[in-house]
Design an enzyme around this catalytic site. Structure first.
Site, short mmCIF file in Angstrom:
data_model
loop_
_atom_site.label_atom_id
_atom_site.label_comp_id
_atom_site.label_asym_id
_atom_site.label_seq_id
_atom_site.Cartn_x
_atom_site.Cartn_y
_atom_site.Cartn_z
N ARG A 197 101.83 58.11 -36.45
CA ARG A 197 102.02 58.24 -35.01
C ARG A 197 103.48 57.95 -34.70
O ARG A 197 104.04 56.99 -35.20
CB ARG A 197 101.12 57.22 -34.33
CG ARG A 197 101.05 57.31 -32.84
CD ARG A 197 100.00 56.37 -32.28
NE ARG A 197 98.97 57.09 -31.53
CZ ARG A 197 97.71 56.69 -31.45
NH1 ARG A 197 97.31 55.60 -32.06
NH2 ARG A 197 96.84 57.38 -30.73
N THR A 198 104.09 58.77 -33.84
CA THR A 198 105.40 58.45 -33.31
C THR A 198 105.17 57.86 -31.94
O THR A 198 104.54 58.48 -31.09
CB THR A 198 106.29 59.70 -33.23
OG1 THR A 198 106.46 60.22 -34.55
CG2 THR A 198 107.66 59.37 -32.65
N GLU A 238 103.14 43.09 -22.42
CA GLU A 238 103.30 42.88 -20.98
C GLU A 238 103.54 41.41 -20.67
O GLU A 238 103.15 40.51 -21.42
CB GLU A 238 102.02 43.30 -20.24
CG GLU A 238 101.68 44.76 -20.36
CD GLU A 238 101.23 45.14 -21.75
OE1 GLU A 238 100.55 44.35 -22.43
OE2 GLU A 238 101.58 46.27 -22.18
N ASN A 264 93.37 41.99 -29.17
CA ASN A 264 93.79 40.75 -28.49
C ASN A 264 93.44 40.89 -27.02
O ASN A 264 93.32 42.01 -26.52
CB ASN A 264 95.31 40.55 -28.64
CG ASN A 264 96.11 41.73 -28.09
OD1 ASN A 264 96.25 42.76 -28.75
ND2 ASN A 264 96.60 41.60 -26.87
I1 8IG Z 1 97.29 45.99 -30.80
O1 8IG Z 1 98.32 43.51 -25.49
C1 8IG Z 1 98.06 45.86 -28.97
N1 8IG Z 1 98.81 46.83 -28.50
N2 8IG Z 1 100.85 47.16 -24.34
N3 8IG Z 1 99.57 45.30 -24.91
C2 8IG Z 1 100.11 46.52 -25.22
N4 8IG Z 1 99.91 47.10 -26.40
C3 8IG Z 1 99.16 46.45 -27.28
C4 8IG Z 1 98.58 45.21 -27.04
C5 8IG Z 1 98.80 44.60 -25.78
N5 8IG Z 1 97.88 44.87 -28.14
#
Ligand code: 8IG
Length: 277
Positions: A97-98, A198, A240
């Site tokens: 993936r890019t 974020e 997460n």
């Molecule tokens: I894996 O908490 C993963 N990718 N933006 N936020 C964003 N991208 C993610 C996150 C996240 N966890």
């Protein structure tokens, strides 16, 4: 020192669809398969599905195909695999993936999707690892993407291409997925630019505007897939809880670790969904 070769998609005069068609004919030549039916982009946590959906008949390092870039991130496989499904259908698995945050422009982000369409694929399965806003989603939970909010302020469409995005993430395909696992939840995916995660305030904004999942991919790819006429299934692995929803800071290592422990279960699930398509 030799000059680095210019990337074909970086030429503003190049036609990205012509480059995707060239990539597709190289894939046909290298795999001996002139038509693929389904394409899958396997994001973090999903890679093992490739081993479960069928028999791999060819594996190509993606960067050897026109328009594909070298993988930026360790843990991202970087191969294109042609897989013969038990049904006799052919799947193209994109393990390269890019990301938009790589700053190579949106044409390079969606090249794999356009190439998949040019190989003949009419179904595009987009998977990713992402953060969850709903507290009931523990790390390791797979969720269906029901819709998205594109917060990149960018588009893979060029010129006045007014493409309808109603039912972008096919309710028909979500129904098939739920017939395999009735407990599958669904949510709205917010694509942020990244690569930083974020702030808690941004997560609250995403929640307030109707988002449930935060990530850094997929939305732009889905738009390009729809433009190409494909039917789309999107799935996120919640690795997460989003910043501020979980009490501890986010770490890339923990995200990778959550992905790895969920991988066998969600890969088996995806394989069963693919078999039902
Ligand atoms: I894996 O908490 C993963 N990718 N933006 N936020 C964003 N991208 C993610 C996150 C996240 N966890």
């Amino acid at each position: 020192m030799s000059e680095p070769t210019p990337h074909p998609l970086d030429d503003p005069n190049a036609d990205p669809f012509e480059i995707a068609a060239r990539a597709a004919s190289e894939i046909a030549e290298r795999t001996g398969v002139d038509h693929h039916d389904i394409a899958l982009t396997l994001g973090s946590g999903w890679a093992k599905a490739a081993d479960l959906i069928g028999e791999t008949t060819a594996t190509i390092p993606a960067f050897e195909i026109t328009g594909f870039s070298k993988p930026a991130l360790e843990g991202h496989v970087g191969t294109l695999r042609s897989i013969l499904l038990p049904s006799g259908k052919r799947a193209l698995v994109i393990g390269a993936r890019t990301h938009y945050y790589e700053n190579h422009g949106v044409r390079r982000v969606v090249h794999s999707v356009r190439t998949a369409a040019a190989t003949g694929a009419t179904t595009m399965i987009l998977t990713n690892g992402a953060g969850g806003i709903r507290e009931t989603w523990k790390p390791g939970t797979p969720v269906l993407i029901s819709d998205h909010i594109n917060l990149t302020a960018d588009s893979p469409l060029e010129g006045a291409s007014f493409i309808d995005l109603t039912d972008l993430y096919s309710s028909r395909l979500r129904g098939i997925a739920r017939s395999i696992d009735a407990t599958l939840d669904e949510g709205v995916y917010c694509q942020f630019r990244g690569p930083h995660y974020e702030t808690p305030a941004e997560v609250q904004m995403a929640k307030a505007i109707g988002g449930h999942i935060v990530g850094m991919s997929t939305a732009l790819e889905a738009i390009a897939a729809r433009q190409a006429g494909m039917e789309i299934l999107g799935m996120s692995l919640i690795t997460n809880l989003a910043a501020g929803i979980q009490k501890t800071p986010l770490s890339h290592a923990e995200v990778i670790e959550a992905g790895q422990s969920a991988e066998p279960v969600i890969s088996a699930l995806l394989a069963r969904i693919v078999a039902a398509l």
